[in-house]
Design an enzyme around this catalytic site. Structure first.
Site, PDB file in Angstrom:
ATOM      1  N   PHE A 130       8.643 -19.779  -9.812  1.00  0.00           N
ATOM      2  CA  PHE A 130       7.932 -18.731  -8.978  1.00  0.00           C
ATOM      3  C   PHE A 130       8.890 -17.547  -9.086  1.00  0.00           C
ATOM      4  CE2 PHE A 130       7.024 -16.499  -5.103  1.00  0.00           C
ATOM      5  CZ  PHE A 130       5.817 -16.135  -5.432  1.00  0.00           C
ATOM      6  N   ASP A 215      17.045 -15.728 -11.476  1.00  0.00           N
ATOM      7  CA  ASP A 215      16.450 -15.506 -10.212  1.00  0.00           C
ATOM      8  C   ASP A 215      17.013 -16.324  -9.171  1.00  0.00           C
ATOM      9  OD1 ASP A 215      14.802 -15.384  -8.179  1.00  0.00           O
ATOM     10  OD2 ASP A 215      12.745 -15.404  -9.378  1.00  0.00           O
ATOM     11  N   LYS A 244      15.173 -12.247  -0.148  1.00  0.00           N
ATOM     12  CA  LYS A 244      15.190 -13.119   0.976  1.00  0.00           C
ATOM     13  C   LYS A 244      16.529 -13.061   1.872  1.00  0.00           C
ATOM     14  CE  LYS A 244      11.597 -15.891  -0.597  1.00  0.00           C
ATOM     15  NZ  LYS A 244      10.977 -16.390  -1.933  1.00  0.00           N
TER      16      LYS A 244
HETATM   17  C1  LIG Z   1      10.105 -15.515  -2.747  1.00  0.00           C
HETATM   18  C2  LIG Z   1      10.569 -15.492  -4.249  1.00  0.00           C
HETATM   19  C3  LIG Z   1      10.214 -14.485  -5.141  1.00  0.00           C
HETATM   20  C4  LIG Z   1       9.323 -13.210  -4.897  1.00  0.00           C
HETATM   21  O1  LIG Z   1       9.969 -12.382  -3.730  1.00  0.00           O
HETATM   22  P1  LIG Z   1       8.990 -11.498  -3.025  1.00  0.00           P
HETATM   23  O2  LIG Z   1       9.870 -11.017  -2.065  1.00  0.00           O
HETATM   24  O3  LIG Z   1       7.888 -12.352  -2.148  1.00  0.00           O
HETATM   25  O4  LIG Z   1       8.460 -10.484  -3.820  1.00  0.00           O
HETATM   26  C5  LIG Z   1      10.639 -14.335  -6.679  1.00  0.00           C
HETATM   27  N1  LIG Z   1      11.342 -15.249  -7.137  1.00  0.00           N
HETATM   28  C6  LIG Z   1      11.619 -16.429  -6.309  1.00  0.00           C
HETATM   29  C7  LIG Z   1      12.711 -17.619  -6.849  1.00  0.00           C
HETATM   30  C8  LIG Z   1      11.330 -16.448  -4.852  1.00  0.00           C
HETATM   31  O5  LIG Z   1      11.672 -17.516  -4.205  1.00  0.00           O
END
Ligand SMILES: *Cc1c(COP(=O)(O)O)cnc(C)c1O
Length: 398
Positions: A130, A215, A244
């Site tokens: 994701f 990521d 986050k």
């Molecule tokens: C939450 C998340 C995203 C997206 O972040 P947003 O602030 O919602 O745009 C991308 N990559 C990972 C691994 C995530 O957990």
């Protein structure tokens, strides 16, 4: 008119929080929840942390926003502190994770453009990943539920199974710019990359002049017991996204890169009106004041080990329900056995036992507490979880 004023893209539950106190959320009717969801791994210091709150209040009263037309002492100070504590030489601040992903993709493409290899634009990502909800991010995310109806997607992505080095290597061709991978998959089911996989991707990148993009939007910033999850693997990336936990609840993200990987990102190539404004920088700085204190990551590791062993003790008592435990540090996931459904079990814990967790892919539920929990919170979580497991009856028709 039947559409709600809030665009109805979320299946929102009946918990309607109005206040937070440390590791607890309080709903509209005064009911209390133990918050082991932490805004999906965002509220690293819990709710209402005095140092973070004070920093935001003071900065809001001093200078909130000025645009990136001006010099940024606040941005320089936070970027320097991040750079001093990880692989990166340079930082671009964003307002969200998806924007950090966009910056990472653009940085990788520009690298090969300025290197005289403009054809090398393809980024290999992984199943169950994701990366966010922008067009670039959903194009990098191989999940039909996030992509259906939004085609045409951004071209230049290919997808391999996670933790399958051979499959990743088989996709590499002369148009490949690099790999983009979550060091620990969050949304997809809390699966940590194996050391062989991450180290193998690093080696392929080194041999072929490709870029490794990690990521760490969910798994970074202390969540796994290190500042960044890659530190568990003995490698460093070329580019990394974080968000986050970086703002502890204030909207903030960042794209980090080495000097070499960022060499295409010169004046005018990228920008953001809000990105890195003084208010966001104050929040980011306050988070690091707390996280970089000696002992913080050791605390996360100790709490993570304690929670994992408590889960391991609990599991045999509910053999019909719990299959396995996954993840690292305080980024834990428990896979349920069918017919139990993680989304449904999360709702049961929430509505009947006052415990907040988050569903993930592969029938896993995520336990993502604030990083500042102590043993009493773990004990309370285990009590509620154990009661919840006992009282849970899977819907037979689900
Ligand atoms: C939450 C998340 C995203 C997206 O972040 P947003 O602030 O919602 O745009 C991308 N990559 C990972 C691994 C995530 O957990």
């Amino acid at each position: 008119m039947s559409i709600t004023p809030l665009m109805p893209v979320y299946p929102r539950c009946d918990v309607r929080p109005v206040r937070g106190e440390g590791c607890y959320l309080i709903g509209e009717r005064g009911e209390r929840y133990l918050d082991f969801a932490a805004g999906i791994a965002v509220n690293a210091l819990g709710h209402g942390h005095p140092h973070l709150t004070k920093a935001i209040q003071e900065q809001a009263a001093t200078l909130m926003h000025v645009s990136n037309l001006y010099g940024s002492p606040q941005g320089e100070a936070l970027a320097q502190r991040i750079v001093d504590n990880c692989f990166a030489d340079t930082v671009f601040f964003t307002n969200s994770g998806a924007e950090a992903i966009e910056c990472a993709i653009k940085t990788a493409r520009r690298y090969f453009y300025v290197n005289g290899q403009p054809k090398r634009h393809k980024i290999i990502t992984f199943n169950n990943a994701f990366h966010g909800r922008t067009m670039g991010a959903i194009s990098a995310t191989n999940q039909p539920k996030m992509r259906d109806g939004f085609e045409p997607l951004v071209p230049g992505f290919a997808y391999a199974p996670f933790n399958d080095l051979e499959a990743a290597l088989a996709l590499v061709d002369d148009e490949t710019a690099g790999f983009m991978v979550e060091t620990v998959q969050g949304e997809g089911g809390m699966t940590a990359a194996t050391p062989e996989f991450i180290q193998g991707l690093r080696k392929i990148c080194d041999e072929r002049g490709m870029l490794l993009i990690l990521d760490e939007i969910q798994c970074g910033y202390g969540r796994t017991g290190k500042f960044f999850a890659y530190e568990h693997y003995g490698i460093t990336p070329d580019i990394m996204t974080v968000a986050k936990g970086i703002g502890g609840g204030f909207p903030l993200g960042a794209c980090l890169a080495t000097e070499e990987a960022a060499k295409g990102m010169v004046f005018g190539t990228h920008g953001s009106t809000y990105g890195g404004n003084p208010l966001a920088m104050a929040a980011g700085m306050a988070i690091l004041d707390v996280m970089l204190e000696p002992g913080f990551f050791e605390h996360v590791t100790a709490m993570g080990e304690r929670m994992r062993s408590a889960f391991e003790q609990l599991m045999p008592n509910h053999d019909h329900l719990f299959e396995e435990i996954r993840g690292k540090g305080l980024m834990l996931g428990i896979k349920l056995k069918e017919p139990a459904v993680s989304r449904d079990f999360v709702a049961h814990l929430r509505d009947n036992h006052g415990l907040l967790t988050v569903a993930a892919g592969e029938n896993v539920f995520r336990v993502l507490p604030p990083l500042v929990i102590d043993e009493s919170h773990i004990a309370e979580c285990m009590e509620r979880l154990s009661e919840g497991a006992r009282s849970y009856a899977p819907l037979s028709d689900d």
